[in-house]
Enzyme design. Structure first.
Site, PDB file in Angstrom:
ATOM      1  N   THR A 123       0.900  -1.152   0.000  1.00  0.00           N
ATOM      2  CA  THR A 123       0.000   0.000   0.000  1.00  0.00           C
ATOM      3  C   THR A 123       0.937   1.200   0.000  1.00  0.00           C
ATOM      4  O   THR A 123       2.014   1.140   0.609  1.00  0.00           O
ATOM      5  CB  THR A 123      -0.928   0.037   1.230  1.00  0.00           C
ATOM      6  OG1 THR A 123      -0.133   0.177   2.401  1.00  0.00           O
ATOM      7  CG2 THR A 123      -1.765  -1.230   1.349  1.00  0.00           C
ATOM      8  N   HIS A 124       0.553   2.238  -0.694  1.00  0.00           N
ATOM      9  CA  HIS A 124       1.429   3.424  -0.850  1.00  0.00           C
ATOM     10  C   HIS A 124       2.778   3.046  -1.470  1.00  0.00           C
ATOM     11  O   HIS A 124       3.766   3.736  -1.236  1.00  0.00           O
ATOM     12  CB  HIS A 124       1.660   4.143   0.486  1.00  0.00           C
ATOM     13  CG  HIS A 124       0.423   4.339   1.291  1.00  0.00           C
ATOM     14  ND1 HIS A 124      -0.363   5.468   1.218  1.00  0.00           N
ATOM     15  CD2 HIS A 124      -0.196   3.517   2.183  1.00  0.00           C
ATOM     16  CE1 HIS A 124      -1.401   5.346   2.043  1.00  0.00           C
ATOM     17  NE2 HIS A 124      -1.327   4.167   2.637  1.00  0.00           N
TER      18      HIS A 124
ATOM     19  N   SER B  17      18.256  -1.462 -26.138  1.00  0.00           N
ATOM     20  CA  SER B  17      18.519  -0.042 -26.316  1.00  0.00           C
ATOM     21  C   SER B  17      19.502   0.103 -27.474  1.00  0.00           C
ATOM     22  O   SER B  17      20.312  -0.783 -27.728  1.00  0.00           O
ATOM     23  CB  SER B  17      19.111   0.523 -25.030  1.00  0.00           C
ATOM     24  OG  SER B  17      19.967   1.605 -25.318  1.00  0.00           O
TER      25      SER B  17
ATOM     26  N   LYS C 186      20.865  -3.173 -21.686  1.00  0.00           N
ATOM     27  CA  LYS C 186      19.456  -2.946 -21.359  1.00  0.00           C
ATOM     28  C   LYS C 186      18.477  -3.897 -22.025  1.00  0.00           C
ATOM     29  O   LYS C 186      18.662  -4.337 -23.141  1.00  0.00           O
ATOM     30  CB  LYS C 186      19.067  -1.510 -21.702  1.00  0.00           C
ATOM     31  CG  LYS C 186      19.721  -0.532 -20.766  1.00  0.00           C
ATOM     32  CD  LYS C 186      18.992   0.784 -20.743  1.00  0.00           C
ATOM     33  CE  LYS C 186      17.659   0.644 -20.053  1.00  0.00           C
ATOM     34  NZ  LYS C 186      16.898   1.885 -20.126  1.00  0.00           N
TER      35      LYS C 186
ATOM     36  N   ASN D  51      14.361  -3.593 -22.275  1.00  0.00           N
ATOM     37  CA  ASN D  51      13.305  -2.651 -21.901  1.00  0.00           C
ATOM     38  C   ASN D  51      11.908  -3.251 -21.979  1.00  0.00           C
ATOM     39  O   ASN D  51      11.612  -4.033 -22.881  1.00  0.00           O
ATOM     40  CB  ASN D  51      13.377  -1.418 -22.805  1.00  0.00           C
ATOM     41  CG  ASN D  51      14.647  -0.629 -22.581  1.00  0.00           C
ATOM     42  OD1 ASN D  51      15.163  -0.591 -21.467  1.00  0.00           O
ATOM     43  ND2 ASN D  51      15.150  -0.026 -23.643  1.00  0.00           N
TER      44      ASN D  51
ATOM     45  N   GLU E 205       4.984  -0.539 -21.389  1.00  0.00           N
ATOM     46  CA  GLU E 205       5.084   0.920 -21.493  1.00  0.00           C
ATOM     47  C   GLU E 205       4.149   1.450 -22.576  1.00  0.00           C
ATOM     48  O   GLU E 205       3.495   2.478 -22.410  1.00  0.00           O
ATOM     49  CB  GLU E 205       6.526   1.334 -21.817  1.00  0.00           C
ATOM     50  CG  GLU E 205       7.471   1.165 -20.646  1.00  0.00           C
ATOM     51  CD  GLU E 205       8.904   1.487 -21.060  1.00  0.00           C
ATOM     52  OE1 GLU E 205       9.427   2.482 -20.559  1.00  0.00           O
ATOM     53  OE2 GLU E 205       9.479   0.760 -21.884  1.00  0.00           O
TER      54      GLU E 205
END
Ligand code: ARG
Length: 462
Positions: free
Chosen positions: A157-158, A279, A285, A287, A292
């Protein structure tokens, strides 16, 4: 120059080419062509059925329309801007094919009720497809859940570690969201499935048409009771865009989680090569482009909902050309939701690997069992609020000592409160912490197994 066409003799000169382009919707409403043909075939049948045209004429129109369908499917019919919109394009081609009889097709009809009919027929098909895709998405979530009832994952939570949960429980949360999306679309469908055909331009028609007949042919549940409403209503589109937006909210939240999980900070999942990208400059990387993009595409669907609401606000009855602006947003939302559901289903199915070792460690390295210590005391007669305060102190001193709760000695526990006994260690072990949350809908394993059985039933699995 655009040939002077379509309009009545009232017009003396052709449209300015730029205005013709501005006015035309053929560039996008061609998407509706097969529905336009189907709608026109029903209309032609009705005209014959009611004796407005002869039976033979009805046949000719129907067959001619069928030929246009084939021509289009074979790429032989590609109407250009001189047709303005798909409705004119089809009518014009029909007249080329069948001669003057083609000019009878538009008897007792307007493009206003026609376009409303087409859009609804289109949306009906797309809603069915999206509901099917939601089922597949749910199926994959359920498959992973079934294998991971006892896999634990930190619950937040949070975005702060709160209490560990079963990974299955976490995934089934998305299953349930998708379930409501699926139900919601069925409800939207009920209001998409009303026929405006026969409302005419706005006021009905002088011909003895049979609206129920065309509605039946086109499998509409009912007909609009008011012609002004029928031609100018776009509530059905707003509702669809709203349901589409909610689906995107859900997909976007899941996407955000996958993005976090795949990060070095979480390391809960590994992205497989088939669903991740590299990348162009940083060779190390990998991704999470898929989630996204889903997260990003959510914005366009919300935008289309907002646009549709604004288009409708303040429109006087009945049809206004503003309504032509409904289509691109609807089409783009449909395409976006379908593409995102497909991509997320594939991502879950084969693009993600949960890192079990890492998850197992993650649930032991924090204070996410603090509530269980408070519950332990409360179950032994200490009022919960008091227990809560005591455990707060325990956490504070443990942090200061660089220890986790499981590392405290029994004497240390008993110094804090005499109710603590040796079974405290079992009570705060992650597995037990999860297993104990056996309230209905909770993460306890018994509950999760029950939830899986229910989910199977919801999907119609045995
Ligand atoms: N292309 C138009 C639309 O999409 C068809 C209806 C045109 N009706 C009219 N009265 N100009 O809305």
């Amino acid at each position: 120059m655009i040939e002077k066409q379509t309009w009545s003799q009232r017009f003396e000169s052709a449209l300015h080419p730029a205005i013709a382009r501005f006015n035309a919707s053929i560039g996008f409403d061609i998407e509706l062509i097969k529905y336009d043909i189907t709608g026109s075939q029903a209309h032609a049948k009705m005209l014959a059925h009611t004796g407005i045209i002869s039976y033979e004429e009805g046949e000719i129109l129907f067959t001619g329309l069928e030929q246009i369908r084939q021509e289009y499917d074979q790429g032989k019919f590609q109407p250009g801007i001189d047709s303005e919109d798909v409705h004119f394009a089809v009518e014009k081609r029909l007249t080329e094919i069948v001669g003057d009889v083609g000019k009878k097709l538009h008897t007792a009809r307007s493009r206003n009720d026609q376009v409303g009919t087409d859009t609804r027929l289109y949306l009906r098909d797309q809603i069915r497809k999206i509901r099917q895709q939601l089922r597949e998405f749910q199926g994959v979530l359920l498959d992973i859940a079934e294998k991971n009832v006892e896999t634990l994952i930190p619950g937040y939570t949070h975005l702060q570690r709160a209490q560990p949960v079963s990974l299955a429980h976490h995934l089934l949360a998305y299953f349930q969201m998708a379930q409501r999306d699926w139900e919601r679309l069925a409800d939207v469908y009920n209001r998409v499935n009303i026929s405006p055909l026969g409302c005419g331009a706005l006021a009905g028609t002088t011909f003895p048409i049979d609206r129920h007949y065309t509605a039946k042919l086109l499998h509409f549940d009912r007909v609009y009771a008011n012609s002004l409403d029928g031609v100018s209503d776009r509530d059905f589109a707003i509702e669809f865009l709203c349901a589409a937006s909610i689906i995107m909210v859900h997909l976007s939240r899941l996407s955000e989680e996958v993005i976090l999980w795949a990060s070095e900070e979480f390391r809960f999942v590994t992205l497989k090569d088939s669903c991740a990208t590299g990348s162009s400059i940083m060779p190390q990387k990998k991704n999470p482009d898929v989630p996204e993009l889903v997260r990003g595409k959510t914005g366009r669907v919300f935008g289309h909902l907002q646009a549709m609401l604004v288009i409708m606000k303040g429109l006087p009855l009945a049809y206004n050309k503003d309504l032509q602006e409904d289509k691109e947003g609807i089409f783009d939302s449909v395409n976006t939701v379908q593409a995102c559901l497909e991509a997320m289903t594939i991502l879950l199915q084969e693009g993600l690997e949960f890192r079990h070792q890492r998850l197992a460690t993650a649930v032991t390295e924090d204070f996410a069992n603090a509530t269980d210590v408070a519950d332990y005391l409360a179950a032994r007669g200490v009022p919960f609020r008091e227990a809560y305060n005591i455990v707060g102190k325990v956490v504070k001193t443990s942090i200061a000592a660089g220890k986790l709760l499981k590392d405290l000695h029994l004497e240390e526990w008993q110094e804090i409160h005499p109710a603590f006994a040796a079974d405290i260690y079992e009570a705060i072990a992650p597995r037990q912490v999860v297993a104990a949350r056996n309230s209905y809908g909770g993460t306890g394993f018994v509950q999760v197994r029950e939830a899986i059985i229910n989910a199977r039933t919801q999907l119609g699995r045995k």
